[in-house]
Enzyme design. Structure first.
Site, PDB file in Angstrom:
ATOM      1  N   GLY A  14     107.792  47.431  43.572  1.00  0.00           N
ATOM      2  CA  GLY A  14     107.946  47.022  42.177  1.00  0.00           C
ATOM      3  C   GLY A  14     108.967  45.893  42.089  1.00  0.00           C
ATOM      4  N   ARG A  75     102.155  46.016  47.115  1.00  0.00           N
ATOM      5  CA  ARG A  75     102.220  47.352  47.718  1.00  0.00           C
ATOM      6  C   ARG A  75     101.145  47.334  48.803  1.00  0.00           C
ATOM      7  NH1 ARG A  75     103.671  49.141  42.221  1.00  0.00           N
ATOM      8  NH2 ARG A  75     105.815  49.820  42.415  1.00  0.00           N
ATOM      9  N   ASP A 106     112.912  52.125  47.379  1.00  0.00           N
ATOM     10  CA  ASP A 106     112.939  53.171  48.406  1.00  0.00           C
ATOM     11  C   ASP A 106     111.743  53.092  49.367  1.00  0.00           C
ATOM     12  OD1 ASP A 106     111.257  53.860  46.316  1.00  0.00           O
ATOM     13  OD2 ASP A 106     111.818  55.975  46.294  1.00  0.00           O
ATOM     14  N   THR A 128     115.378  47.125  42.913  1.00  0.00           N
ATOM     15  CA  THR A 128     114.498  47.982  42.104  1.00  0.00           C
ATOM     16  C   THR A 128     115.204  48.314  40.799  1.00  0.00           C
ATOM     17  OG1 THR A 128     113.537  50.207  41.922  1.00  0.00           O
ATOM     18  CG2 THR A 128     115.352  49.995  43.445  1.00  0.00           C
ATOM     19  N   ASP A 130     114.920  51.049  39.384  1.00  0.00           N
ATOM     20  CA  ASP A 130     115.078  52.500  39.301  1.00  0.00           C
ATOM     21  C   ASP A 130     116.471  53.043  39.660  1.00  0.00           C
ATOM     22  OD1 ASP A 130     112.474  52.542  38.550  1.00  0.00           O
ATOM     23  OD2 ASP A 130     111.742  53.791  40.184  1.00  0.00           O
ATOM     24  N   ASP A 132     117.445  54.053  42.544  1.00  0.00           N
ATOM     25  CA  ASP A 132     117.180  55.296  43.282  1.00  0.00           C
ATOM     26  C   ASP A 132     117.517  55.185  44.768  1.00  0.00           C
ATOM     27  OD1 ASP A 132     115.173  53.524  43.892  1.00  0.00           O
ATOM     28  OD2 ASP A 132     113.515  54.902  43.586  1.00  0.00           O
ATOM     29  N   ARG A 174     109.833  57.133  38.178  1.00  0.00           N
ATOM     30  CA  ARG A 174     108.835  58.095  38.658  1.00  0.00           C
ATOM     31  C   ARG A 174     109.494  59.314  39.291  1.00  0.00           C
ATOM     32  NH1 ARG A 174     104.077  54.768  40.361  1.00  0.00           N
ATOM     33  NH2 ARG A 174     105.550  53.638  41.659  1.00  0.00           N
TER      34      ARG A 174
HETATM   35  N1  LIG Z   1     106.736  55.364  54.910  1.00  0.00           N
HETATM   36  C1  LIG Z   1     106.501  54.046  54.923  1.00  0.00           C
HETATM   37  N2  LIG Z   1     106.335  53.392  56.102  1.00  0.00           N
HETATM   38  C2  LIG Z   1     106.110  52.065  56.139  1.00  0.00           C
HETATM   39  N3  LIG Z   1     106.008  51.291  55.042  1.00  0.00           N
HETATM   40  C3  LIG Z   1     106.167  51.869  53.851  1.00  0.00           C
HETATM   41  C4  LIG Z   1     106.407  53.281  53.716  1.00  0.00           C
HETATM   42  N4  LIG Z   1     106.519  53.570  52.386  1.00  0.00           N
HETATM   43  C5  LIG Z   1     106.326  52.402  51.740  1.00  0.00           C
HETATM   44  N5  LIG Z   1     106.124  51.389  52.598  1.00  0.00           N
HETATM   45  C6  LIG Z   1     105.822  49.986  52.278  1.00  0.00           C
HETATM   46  O1  LIG Z   1     106.660  49.523  51.231  1.00  0.00           O
HETATM   47  C7  LIG Z   1     105.850  49.046  50.160  1.00  0.00           C
HETATM   48  C8  LIG Z   1     106.582  49.187  48.864  1.00  0.00           C
HETATM   49  O2  LIG Z   1     106.848  50.551  48.584  1.00  0.00           O
HETATM   50  P1  LIG Z   1     106.784  51.126  47.084  1.00  0.00           P
HETATM   51  O3  LIG Z   1     107.140  52.563  47.153  1.00  0.00           O
HETATM   52  O4  LIG Z   1     105.472  50.753  46.493  1.00  0.00           O
HETATM   53  O5  LIG Z   1     107.846  50.258  46.278  1.00  0.00           O
HETATM   54  P2  LIG Z   1     109.443  50.243  46.241  1.00  0.00           P
HETATM   55  O6  LIG Z   1     109.920  49.553  47.461  1.00  0.00           O
HETATM   56  O7  LIG Z   1     109.731  49.457  45.014  1.00  0.00           O
HETATM   57  O8  LIG Z   1     109.900  51.670  46.163  1.00  0.00           O
HETATM   58  C9  LIG Z   1     104.577  49.855  50.278  1.00  0.00           C
HETATM   59  O9  LIG Z   1     103.490  49.240  49.666  1.00  0.00           O
HETATM   60  C10 LIG Z   1     104.377  49.900  51.780  1.00  0.00           C
HETATM   61  O10 LIG Z   1     103.805  48.728  52.268  1.00  0.00           O
HETATM   62  O1  LIG Z   2     103.020  50.065  37.364  1.00  0.00           O
HETATM   63  P1  LIG Z   2     103.667  49.985  38.689  1.00  0.00           P
HETATM   64  O2  LIG Z   2     103.757  48.603  39.244  1.00  0.00           O
HETATM   65  O3  LIG Z   2     103.099  50.975  39.645  1.00  0.00           O
HETATM   66  O4  LIG Z   2     105.171  50.363  38.485  1.00  0.00           O
HETATM   67  C1  LIG Z   2     105.627  51.517  37.855  1.00  0.00           C
HETATM   68  C2  LIG Z   2     106.790  52.000  38.625  1.00  0.00           C
HETATM   69  O5  LIG Z   2     107.791  51.052  38.813  1.00  0.00           O
HETATM   70  C3  LIG Z   2     109.007  51.717  39.080  1.00  0.00           C
HETATM   71  O6  LIG Z   2     109.968  51.278  38.175  1.00  0.00           O
HETATM   72  C4  LIG Z   2     109.446  51.384  40.480  1.00  0.00           C
HETATM   73  O7  LIG Z   2     108.471  51.882  41.320  1.00  0.00           O
HETATM   74  P2  LIG Z   2     108.420  51.587  42.854  1.00  0.00           P
HETATM   75  O8  LIG Z   2     109.621  52.245  43.444  1.00  0.00           O
HETATM   76  O9  LIG Z   2     107.162  52.187  43.324  1.00  0.00           O
HETATM   77  O10 LIG Z   2     108.473  50.113  42.987  1.00  0.00           O
HETATM   78  C5  LIG Z   2     108.714  53.217  38.864  1.00  0.00           C
HETATM   79  O11 LIG Z   2     109.721  53.923  38.209  1.00  0.00           O
HETATM   80  C6  LIG Z   2     107.492  53.146  38.020  1.00  0.00           C
HETATM   81  O12 LIG Z   2     106.737  54.333  38.083  1.00  0.00           O
HETATM   82 MG   LIG Z   3     110.401  53.057  44.678  1.00  0.00          MG
END
Ligand SMILES: Nc1ncnc2c1ncn2[C@@H]1O[C@H](COP(=O)(O)OP(=O)(O)O)[C@@H](O)[C@H]1O
Ligand SMILES: O=P(O)(O)OC[C@H]1O[C@](O)(COP(=O)(O)O)[C@@H](O)[C@@H]1O
Ligand SMILES: [Mg+2]
Length: 322
Positions: A14, A75, A106, A128, A130, A132, A174
């Site tokens: 995000g 993502r 995260d 982020t 969040d 978090d 989330r």
């Molecule tokens: N366990 C994992 N191992 C490797 N890559 C990961 C893992 N979890 C997430 N990622 C990578 O990081 C990207 C971003 O994670 P996401 O949870 O969507 O957003 P954010 O970094 O904002 O929390 C994912 O689309 C994926 O490519």
């Molecule tokens: O609509 P999207 O792009 O999935 O994003 C919504 C999400 O973005 C966030 O702010 C950040 O999410 P990620 O950690 O997955 O990037 C979450 O709290 C929320 O659920």
């Molecule tokens: Mg996240």
């Protein structure tokens, strides 16, 4: 003599306000120290697709004030596989890039940890809304997102008070209630629902009726999306106390717009710090700020530590909103 000669930077997951300020800081700091710097498009997907371009001082001009990310974000499912991670690491090595700075949340940190274990000198920057991520007081974008929520609640209060209504406001988070907690405390919300603390709609409805009986003319219920859907909460509360509740889902508005000066400064400090650590030979770390001081913590520890929820602020918000 620098430990890295060429580094890359990407934004992932995000987006958040201040990511551009962080990219700017990484690029300008690297060039200042005589290190080549590359931008990877669309997060980890760009590593896999080899979508990597060299950046110069002007590539990051006029972006410190912009939300979103000039590097685009994604993502990437493919990157969650060992094959995807190997390919990403190979593409970096083939270009002679020996360090990577990942700006993300995260999930992105999990990916950064994997790359680090594959031998890429990796540094994470918490980007982020969040808030978090453990081992930093704040993440880049959180301050701006909270300001947006507070501004929206200020506006809602005016009309809710005029009609003696209650307002349910659903915000992002989330798995984490930080936005709801900070925005709730800052805006005087009567109820803050977060995934970290269980809630009881009957009790909330009763407290709300008591408050109205004692002269309150509005009630703001702030719900982090991880604690429930705004519509469901409003319906349940109304079933118990009959008070008219209107729902506002703030959604992606929270992730846009110009970053606050606090986020720009945090991003600038962290971006420069990550570059300096790589140059000094450090890797596998998450950069953060704790009590104003820059810190680098093992990314493996960061991804395996749940950020503690601040019950002191939560209880304060409840006490002050009677
Ligand atoms: N366990 C994992 N191992 C490797 N890559 C990961 C893992 N979890 C997430 N990622 C990578 O990081 C990207 C971003 O994670 P996401 O949870 O969507 O957003 P954010 O970094 O904002 O929390 C994912 O689309 C994926 O490519
Ligand atoms: O609509 P999207 O792009 O999935 O994003 C919504 C999400 O973005 C966030 O702010 C950040 O999410 P990620 O950690 O997955 O990037 C979450 O709290 C929320 O659920
Ligand atoms: Mg996240």
């Amino acid at each position: 003599m620098t430990a890295v000669k060429s580094i890359a930077v990407l934004t992932s997951g995000g987006d958040s306000q201040g990511m551009n300020a962080a990219v700017r800081a990484v690029v300008r700091s690297a060039l200042y120290h005589g290190v080549k710097v590359f931008g990877v498009q669309r997060g980890y997907q760009g590593l896999i697709n080899n979508d990597i371009t060299e950046m110069d001082l002007r590539s990051v001009g006029d972006i410190i004030q912009r939300g979103g990310t000039i590097l685009q974000t994604a993502r990437s499912k493919e990157f969650t596989t060992p094959e995807g991670q190997q390919l990403g690491a190979e593409n970096l090595r083939n270009r002679g890039i020996d360090g990577l700075i990942v700006i993300g949340g995260d999930g992105s940190y999990q990916g950064a940890n994997k790359l680090s274990k594959l031998g890429i000198k990796t540094m994470g920057l918490p980007g982020t809304i969040d808030n978090d991520i453990a081992f930093t007081d704040f993440t880049i974008g959180f301050d701006t997102a909270v300001s947006i929520v507070v501004d929206a609640i200020n506006k809602l209060r005016d009309t809710m008070t005029s009609h003696e209504r209650s307002s349910v406001v659903e915000v992002m988070g989330r798995h984490c209630g930080e936005i709801a907690l900070y925005a709730g405390l800052a805006s005087g919300a009567e109820t803050i629902l977060v995934p970290e603390v269980p809630h009881d709609c009957q009790e909330i409805a009763k407290r709300m009726s008591d408050n109205f009986a004692h002269g309150k003319r509005h009630s703001i219920i702030l719900v982090a999306e991880g604690a429930g859907k705004g519509d469901d909460i409003a319906r349940q509360i109304m079933e118990h106390n009959g008070i008219d509740a209107r729902v506002t889902v703030l959604g992606h508005i929270q992730r846009g717009g110009t970053p606050t000066h606090t986020d720009r400064i945090l991003a600038s400090r962290l971006g420069d710090f990550a570059v300096r650590r790589l140059i000094e030979g450090d890797s596998g770390k998450s950069c953060g700020v704790i009590k104003g001081e820059l810190v680098a913590t093992d990314i493996d520890l960061v991804v395996n530590t749940k950020r503690p929820f601040n019950m002191e602020l939560y209880n304060l918000a409840l006490r002050l909103s009677q």
